[in-house]
Structures are given as structure tokens and as C-alpha cells.
Design an enzyme around this catalytic site. Sequence first.
Site, PDB file in Angstrom:
ATOM      1  N   GLY A 288       0.809  -1.210   0.000  1.00 12.33           N
ATOM      2  CA  GLY A 288       0.000   0.000   0.000  1.00 12.33           C
ATOM      3  C   GLY A 288       0.837   1.252   0.000  1.00 12.33           C
ATOM      4  O   GLY A 288       2.047   1.208   0.219  1.00 12.33           O
TER       5      GLY A 288
ATOM      6  N   THR B 207      -2.536  -3.188   7.125  1.00  7.92           N
ATOM      7  CA  THR B 207      -1.881  -2.239   6.214  1.00  7.92           C
ATOM      8  C   THR B 207      -2.682  -0.941   6.147  1.00  7.92           C
ATOM      9  O   THR B 207      -2.121   0.147   6.112  1.00  7.92           O
ATOM     10  CB  THR B 207      -1.775  -2.853   4.795  1.00  7.92           C
ATOM     11  OG1 THR B 207      -1.117  -4.116   4.897  1.00  7.92           O
ATOM     12  CG2 THR B 207      -0.992  -1.953   3.869  1.00  7.92           C
TER      13      THR B 207
ATOM     14  N   GLU C  50      -1.413   2.933   6.547  1.00  7.16           N
ATOM     15  CA  GLU C  50      -1.537   3.902   5.449  1.00  7.16           C
ATOM     16  C   GLU C  50      -2.442   5.075   5.824  1.00  7.16           C
ATOM     17  O   GLU C  50      -2.177   6.215   5.440  1.00  7.16           O
ATOM     18  CB  GLU C  50      -2.040   3.213   4.163  1.00  7.16           C
ATOM     19  CG  GLU C  50      -1.087   2.157   3.596  1.00  7.16           C
ATOM     20  CD  GLU C  50       0.335   2.667   3.351  1.00  7.16           C
ATOM     21  OE1 GLU C  50       0.523   3.886   3.201  1.00  7.16           O
ATOM     22  OE2 GLU C  50       1.258   1.831   3.348  1.00  7.16           O
TER      23      GLU C  50
ATOM     24  N   GLU D 201      14.991   7.795   7.939  1.00  9.47           N
ATOM     25  CA  GLU D 201      16.439   7.796   7.767  1.00  9.47           C
ATOM     26  C   GLU D 201      17.046   7.177   9.017  1.00  9.47           C
ATOM     27  O   GLU D 201      16.330   6.988  10.009  1.00  9.47           O
ATOM     28  CB  GLU D 201      16.970   9.205   7.522  1.00  9.47           C
ATOM     29  CG  GLU D 201      16.575  10.216   8.566  1.00  9.47           C
ATOM     30  CD  GLU D 201      17.023  11.619   8.178  1.00  9.47           C
ATOM     31  OE1 GLU D 201      18.235  11.852   8.143  1.00  9.47           O
ATOM     32  OE2 GLU D 201      16.150  12.462   7.901  1.00  9.47           O
TER      33      GLU D 201
ATOM     34  N   ASP E  83       1.474  -7.744  10.815  1.00  7.28           N
ATOM     35  CA  ASP E  83       0.161  -7.396  11.376  1.00  7.28           C
ATOM     36  C   ASP E  83      -0.016  -7.843  12.829  1.00  7.28           C
ATOM     37  O   ASP E  83      -0.461  -7.072  13.674  1.00  7.28           O
ATOM     38  CB  ASP E  83      -0.955  -8.037  10.541  1.00  7.28           C
ATOM     39  CG  ASP E  83      -1.260  -7.226   9.295  1.00  7.28           C
ATOM     40  OD1 ASP E  83      -0.533  -6.241   9.050  1.00  7.28           O
ATOM     41  OD2 ASP E  83      -2.216  -7.582   8.582  1.00  7.28           O
TER      42      ASP E  83
END
Length: 415
Positions: free
Chosen positions: A191, A215, A219, A233, A279
Site C-alpha cells: 500500500g 496495512t 496507510e 532515515e 500485522d
Amino acid sequence: MRNFFMGILVLTVLTSPVIAQQSCYSFEYQQQALRNNPGLTVAVQQVEQFILTQQGSAPVLQTASIGKGNPLITIPVVVHVIYNKAAENVSDQAIANMIKTLNLCFRKMHPDTIKTPARFNGLSADCEIEFKLATSDPQRRATTGIIRKYTPASNWDTDDKVKFAAQSGDNAWDAKSYLNIWICNLRYADGYSSIPGDEAAKDGIVLSYGALGKTVVHEVGHWLGLKHIWGDEFCGDDGIDDTPPQSTATPGCASGIRISCSNGPDGDMYMNYMDVTKDACVNLFTKGQKKRMQALFKNGGLRYSLFASTGLKEPLYQETPLPQDTATATRPTILKQPTLFPNPASNEVTLDLGNDLQWVGKAVYISNAQGLTVMQHQVSAKLQRIDVSRLKAGMYFLNAKREDGVTIKQKFIKL
Ligand SMILES: [Zn+2]
């Protein structure tokens, strides 16, 4: 999440240009979008600036308050199922389960919540945001909140084509009023989310039909302004005070305390929904993440317009539901024709517009039996009172027409 690690293994072993299926493509997508559209940077920075000024202040959501408890935000959702093969045409039940998962996770009610380790328990938040499939489409026609559309395209990339009917996908519903979720055969990723601040036509999230578990929670977190917990990062900053710094993503399903970026004694918060852990192993948003998401719902915020959405209101028009493609929707029939009373009338008539607020600001005309317009009145309320005391006795017609073709035609007798 799921296939991330596998993908890396495959790449390492084959050392060929195989592109791995990765759990979330949002960061790469967003970097690319910013490169392709320099103007977008300004819009994104404005959203970020707004969040920064707002997330410290207490939530003020009077318009969204229900009952006497805390303010609860309810977001209307439209799901665009874009399928080529039968398996991609995911069931209503699968979509209902997906929405349920969203709600359980955002309301801190998912059974996995109890797996949050004691060291992070105090940070775990009920985000007080809920999601419901739309009941009214942008034209106030009845909808299940699910659009199914066959496409000749066998798969999709993270290039947003699925968001456009002209590219064999399906157009977004007004992003000011709906959260758009596209489900399709997405290659290379489970996604991705649009960048908060990008153009409305692209606003929303795209999910692979095979990744309808948590997911969506991750998102939607991005859609509401959250970054990955490692700040994208090495030991980066996710802009949240109460999430520990973390070196990088945690694919798979970690356990125990994992120290990185001097984040001891508690270590990485790899069970946060904004990591890419499997999940079964993610189970919290923090209070800081909640604040950041809720900031977008303050007056002037990117998602504030959702409060005015009619997406969860009762529809005004009932249309014959088409099994597959709503693009060729039939002409709507009116559910509740505006009514006029009393009839006969002496001094005043009241026009009842039901819930159709689209009439507000529009003009209605009263004409006599000869067809001559004798009065004009601007609608300002659902129950519009019109003074007819100066009309002579006789029969009159009240007419109005909107740009979308919806009309009012009523007859009344003036005593
Ligand atoms: Zn992500």
C-alpha cells in the site's frame, strides 16, 4: 510488513533487478511526487507548519462532539475496488472487516492492544477517530460506500493511474468530504498513501487486494500526517515526542527490547502501527501520534472539511443499484420531493426541503396561473417560510431548478 524481508532475501540471492514487494511505499512515493512537482513542496510545508502550530494545543473539536464524552471524529470512506480477475474483486465482507480493523486500531480496542509491552502502555492512545462507509455519494445518491469496477489493466504501479477513470481506474470522490481507498492488484507494494497537501484527485490510499489486514491502519496513519517511526532515515525524526528514536524499519515480528539510537532502557517501539512489523505484532499509536493526526482536524487544518461532509447523511436520491459499474449510473429518482404547506394558504407558505441543503442559496419563483412570475425568493433554510400575503387570491406555481437538473414544481391556492 509481510513480504519486505523475503523481498530483500530474493534480491540478495538473485542479484538481479527483481523489484521486491514491500509493505509500504509511501515514503518513496512521496519523495518521487515532490521531485516531479516542485510546487507541491510549498503545499506540503504549509500542512506541516499547521500541524506544528496546532499539535501542542488542546483539541478543540466542538463541531464534532457527540454526547458529553470526548470529541469523536468520524470519517466517511469510499472504497474503489478496481479488479481484473475475480480474486481482486474483494467481497463486501472483506471490506467490512477492513473498516472494522481500522476502527479497532484507531480506538485502541483491537484484541492485540493487550500485547503492548508494559513499558509503552502509558503512551498508547485511543485516537478517537472512526471510519464509516459512506451512505451518500457526492450527489447525495444512496451508496454502499463501495464502488466495483472492472478494469482491463492486470496490475498497477504506485503511479496513481488507478485513481483516474481515464487510465482505467476510478476517479476520487471529493477528498474534502471522503477518505478514498483504492483496492487493486498493486505491484511491488502492499500500500501507499498520498502526501497530505497533494491535489484532491490523488488524495487517499491505495492497497493491494491481498493486504487488507492492518496495512490500512498504517496507510491511514500516513494519510493523517504520520511518518514512519524511524523517521525514514537512520535514527531519523518522525516529529513525535513520545516515540523513541529508532534506527530503521523492523520487518518481520520482533520481540524483546531492541536498543538503537541510544533509546534505552525501553528500546525501539517496533510494535507501533507506523513501523512495518507484521500485522500480528503491531498494536499501538501513541498519544503524540494522536495529537499530530488530530491537529489536521482543527479549524484551518487539511482534514477539517470532513466535518461538513454529507457522506454519512441519509441519501436524498435512491437509484437502482448496479451490480458492477457505477460509472453508468441511471438517472436518480427523488426520495423526498420538497413539499409546500399549508395549501390552501392565506399569508404564508412553508417549503420543506427535507435534507437537501443544496437548495440553500438558490432562488425559487412563484408564478400565477397565466405563467407570469410574481415573486422570487432566496432559500436560506430547510424549512423555508415565504410571505405570500400580498398575492391576490388564486392559483400559483412554485418553481425552482438547480444546475444539476433537480427541480421543484409545486402548486398552491392563495385564499
Ligand atoms: Zn508507511
